[in-house]
Write an enzyme that holds these catalytic residues in place. Structure first.
Site, mmCIF file in Angstrom:
data_model
loop_
_atom_site.group_PDB
_atom_site.id
_atom_site.type_symbol
_atom_site.label_atom_id
_atom_site.label_comp_id
_atom_site.label_asym_id
_atom_site.label_seq_id
_atom_site.Cartn_x
_atom_site.Cartn_y
_atom_site.Cartn_z
ATOM 1 N N SER B 129 31.933 21.531 135.658
ATOM 2 C CA SER B 129 31.403 22.455 136.668
ATOM 3 C C SER B 129 31.729 21.986 138.075
ATOM 4 O O SER B 129 31.886 20.792 138.334
ATOM 5 C CB SER B 129 29.884 22.565 136.536
ATOM 6 O OG SER B 129 29.536 23.044 135.276
ATOM 7 N N SER B 161 26.611 15.445 133.621
ATOM 8 C CA SER B 161 25.544 14.707 132.949
ATOM 9 C C SER B 161 25.948 13.258 132.753
ATOM 10 O O SER B 161 27.035 12.960 132.257
ATOM 11 C CB SER B 161 25.246 15.332 131.577
ATOM 12 O OG SER B 161 24.648 16.582 131.755
ATOM 13 N N GLU B 245 30.376 21.797 121.814
ATOM 14 C CA GLU B 245 29.086 21.557 122.451
ATOM 15 C C GLU B 245 28.042 22.562 121.963
ATOM 16 O O GLU B 245 26.909 22.203 121.659
ATOM 17 C CB GLU B 245 29.236 21.652 123.978
ATOM 18 C CG GLU B 245 27.981 21.262 124.721
ATOM 19 C CD GLU B 245 28.185 21.207 126.230
ATOM 20 O OE1 GLU B 245 28.957 22.035 126.750
ATOM 21 O OE2 GLU B 245 27.579 20.351 126.882
ATOM 22 N N GLU B 378 22.900 33.788 129.102
ATOM 23 C CA GLU B 378 23.598 35.063 129.351
ATOM 24 C C GLU B 378 25.033 35.003 128.829
ATOM 25 O O GLU B 378 25.550 35.966 128.264
ATOM 26 C CB GLU B 378 23.600 35.386 130.854
ATOM 27 C CG GLU B 378 22.230 35.767 131.410
ATOM 28 C CD GLU B 378 21.268 34.591 131.493
ATOM 29 O OE1 GLU B 378 21.722 33.430 131.523
ATOM 30 O OE2 GLU B 378 20.049 34.843 131.505
#
Lengths: 371, 394
Positions: B129, B161, B245, B378
């Site tokens: 990201s 992360s 993932e 979403e």
């Protein structure tokens, strides 16, 4: 682990899908629901010839000798077609007889059930509509050495009028005794209840019905435990039917979302609609696999007290949610009497309640998880 | 139709159980504690311990440091780890980047990275990201420019992360910024986290903890041999990593939630309100029973994902279903816990009045991120609708 159907189950599924879509279209289901038609005797005979009535009846009693899993596969399809309840009621009656009856009773009746010539129906619920032993207030009193006299009211009994026999639990002495009552007996009177779904639920009044000891299923005053195991199978059978209905409601909705155009594009391209459909699909898949898994565990002889309660609570709620979203996506047209969707959303009303509604089963789960 | 585990699988479960009972996960030093509340405990020590046993990547081929076990065995391992409240957040490197290297890496890269990842000695974080590329993962701006035998990388990653615990970074970059559509110009690199020019800055989450980071790349020189697989093939590598993932990152959730539910049940039995124990309150009974039911739905959806995996096919929308369901379930459970605990749910573990070690509140404040990380709900629902139900995009 294998989530797929085996070859035999897949063949049964496909046969049932093809047969029912050709012979039991929604138009027929609707007519029957309105009381404008009855289930065609020829359709009934054809289903019997395919072995459906006796699908789990052992071969020595003239049935197909199939496993409980075959029944589940078939009921997903009858649910998909919204086949009127007569078939389900007869199957469960046969299941009860097969699980509770002695050899003589089975030899006498099961072959006829498998042939589609005789119908046995479970008459469990009463005006108090409870599923525990205390809820059985119908009384059986021993009169003389061999005869019982049975008094009480059974309520919300599907297809009682069409049954030749009722499997009827009654309170007697220190426990529950389960009677097999012939409906020809004039002391039994059935009255149709007028429901929104137009399904055939009856009030059954038992007015000093005389029954001999030979017509007891299982043991005197100790019928409850065996009846419970029948009820658990019936519960999962009902779940399978609901899974089929939910799948159909989803399929109809997807077709509609692809065809219906607003703002110059199919509504199925809109993210709000897509997400509703995704939620419906999650419900349908989780409902299907919880049902099949519980059926599989019942079939290998597990008691499944918690599992059956989990499945019935989840599947009932899932079917209700799926129908609600199906209606939302269909818009106004789905709320009309001539549309197919209400057949399903209305069948969900009774299915959700029978054999225990979600609140009842949540309480069973609560006890099972140590609350 | 078969919903049972095989005798061999049950034997493996027994082996895992015995091992976990002998070496309880709780005795290892933790970098992030969550007491098995499924908001991801982190322990480098435990991860290495599991790796040394060969169970960090049990399903990888033996030549790459795995044990060649089936996906069903991996599922059993995940179940047992969750039931024993093991800290597993750090395992994502092996679960996510590992399979991508396996699919797309050169033979040399596979032999170089996979065994040390499987042993838990090397942690690789996922730098994907960016500030302007969240759900729209192709909208990245970090660039790699060719320079002799090297690439020079500039840009910023975020929400990475555990970058602060990582030895290496797996980074998606633009190698052809002029490509249209944009995803055709994406490549990926495996970069030593100690390379000059890399700055890792913590982001403190709303629970007050450091679990993710910003990672800055300022003229970072990376040897060409660290390009994963082929140039401009990064988008497919990224999709493979995200698939993996989705499949495994929530695989233990049903069992984590099951343990928390047990805690809540015990709490309701031991706690009185108005003279009667909370567990006699019908509303609480219904609420907790519903969660027990939803845990079973979560479990069966996850079984299906592992089963599809076990047939050597990649789960698709089925993994999205399992993930959405698991994350939303964990949020409902956290909410229910907060309702049952009432005022006491607010207290952190160091308060003398805290209950259940303050972990319900910890789970609750962590729960908001669940439906965002690893593909927002979403995005998962888009996948279910478009790939699973074949609804049209336009």
């Amino acid at each position: 682990m294998d989530f797929n159907l085996n070859e035999e189950q897949e063949m049964l599924r496909k046969l049932a899908r093809d047969f029912l879509s050709a012979n039991c279209p929604p138009s027929l289901v609707r007519k029957i629901a309105r009381g404008e038609a009855e289930l065609d005797p020829q359709l009934w005979r054809n289903m019997a010839q395919m072995g459906w009535m006796g699908i789990t009846v052992p071969e020595k009693y003239g049935g197909m000798g199939g496993s409980f899993l075959s029944l589940i596969v078939l009921l997903e399809e009858t649910g998909y077609a919204c086949l009127p309840s007569l078939f389900f009621s007869g199957l469960i009656g046969g299941l009860a007889l097969n699980e509770m009856g002695n050899d003589g009773q089975k030899q006498d009746l099961l072959p006829k059930i498998a042939q589609g010539e005789l119908m046995v129906v479970l008459a469990f619920t009463e005006p108090g509509v409870r599923y525990d032993a205390q809820g059985i207030t119908t009384k059986a009193v021993l009169e003389g050495g061999n005869k019982y006299s049975i008094d009480g009211v059974k309520l919300f009994i599907s297809d009682a009028q069409h049954a030749d026999y009722l499997v009827c639990p009654a309170s007697s002495g220190k426990g529950i005794t389960v009677f097999l009552l012939e409906t020809r007996n004039p002391a039994i009177r059935c009255a149709l209840l007028n429901t929104y779904a137009g399904d055939r639920q009856y009030e059954v009044i038992l007015n000093k019905v005389s029954s001999s000891k030979e017509n007891i299923l299982g043991r005197v005053e100790q019928g409850w435990d065996l009846l419970q195991s029948v009820m658990r199978k019936a519960t999962i059978a009902k779940c399978a039917e609901m899974v089929g209905g939910a799948q159909k409601a989803l399929d109809m909705t997807l077709d509609y979302a692809r065809e219906r155009k607003q703002f110059g594009r199919p509504i199925g391209t809109l993210q709000a609609i897509q997400h509703y459909c995704a939620n419906m699909a999650i419900d349908v898949d989780a409902a299907r696999f919880l049902t099949r898994e519980t059926a599989w565990n019942l079939n290998v002889g597990q008691p499944c007290v918690k599992e059956a309660a989990v499945a019935k609570a989840f599947v009932s709620d899932a079917y209700t949610r799926v129908c609600k979203m199906a209606h939302q996506i269909h818009g106004a047209i789905g709320t009309t009497e001539d549309h197919d969707l209400p057949l399903y959303s209305k069948s969900a009303i009774a299915s959700r309640i029978i054999f225990g509604d979600p609140s009842y089963h949540r309480e069973v789960v609560a006890q099972e998880i140590g609350l | 139709m078969d919903f049972g585990f095989t005798p061999e699988e049950e034997k493996f479960r027994e082996e895992v159980r015995e091992w976990l009972e002998k070496e309880p996960p709780g005795k290892f030093k933790m970098e992030l504690e969550d007491e098995g509340y499924g908001c991801w405990g982190v322990s480098r020590e435990f991860t290495r311990h599991l790796g040394a046993k060969g169970w960090l990547a049990p399903d990888w081929p033996v030549e790459y440091g795995g044990q060649g076990r089936t996906s069903m065995e991996k599922l059993i391992l995940v179940m047992e780890l969750a039931k024993h409240r093991a800290p597993t957040f750090l395992h994502f490197a092996a679960e996510l980047v590992g399979p991508t290297i396996m699919l797309y890496g050169t033979e040399e890269q596979k032999r170089d990275f996979l065994p040390k990842m499987a042993s838990g000695k090397t942690i690789i974080c996922e730098c994907m990201s960016e500030p302007d590329a969240g759900s729209d993962a192709a909208a990245i701006n970090t660039q790699a420019m060719e320079d002799g035998d090297y690439y020079i990388i500039n840009g910023q990653k975020t929400w990475t992360s555990l970058a602060h615990l990582a030895d290496w970074c797996w980074v998606t970059v633009l190698t052809d910024p002029s490509a249209t559509p944009r995803y055709k110009g994406i490549s990926s690199f495996i970069i030593d986290a100690k390379t000059p020019g890399i700055t890792i800055r913590p982001i403190i989450n709303m629970a007050g903890e450091q679990s993710f980071n910003e990672v800055f790349f300022d003229n970072v020189r990376v040897p060409k041999s660290n390009l994963l697989g082929k140039i401009n093939n990064g988008w497919y590598q990224l999709l493979a990593a995200l698939d993996s993932e989705r499949c495994w990152s929530r695989a233990g959730m049903a069992w984590y939630c099951g343990e928390i539910l047990k805690d809540l049940i015990t709490y309701t039995k031991e706690t009185k309100n108005g003279g009667d124990s909370l567990n006699h309150n019908p509303l609480i009974r219904q609420k907790l029973a519903q969660l027990a039911i939803d845990i079973e739905a979560c479990r069966i959806l996850q079984y299906r994902v592992a089963w599809i995996h076990s047939r050597n096919t990649l789960p698709n929308y089925e993994a999205s279903m399992a993930k959405v369901y698991a994350d939303e379930l964990s949020q409902r459970l956290a909410m229910a816990g907060m309702e049952i605990l009432g005022f006491y749910g607010q207290l952190k573990r160091d308060s003398k009045w805290s209950v259940l070690k303050g972990m319900i509140g910890h789970m609750y404040v962590n729960s908001y991120g669940k439906t965002i990380a690893a593909g927002a709900s979403e995005i998962q629902r888009n996948i279910i609708a478009q790939r699973g139900l074949k609804l049209p995009r336009s």
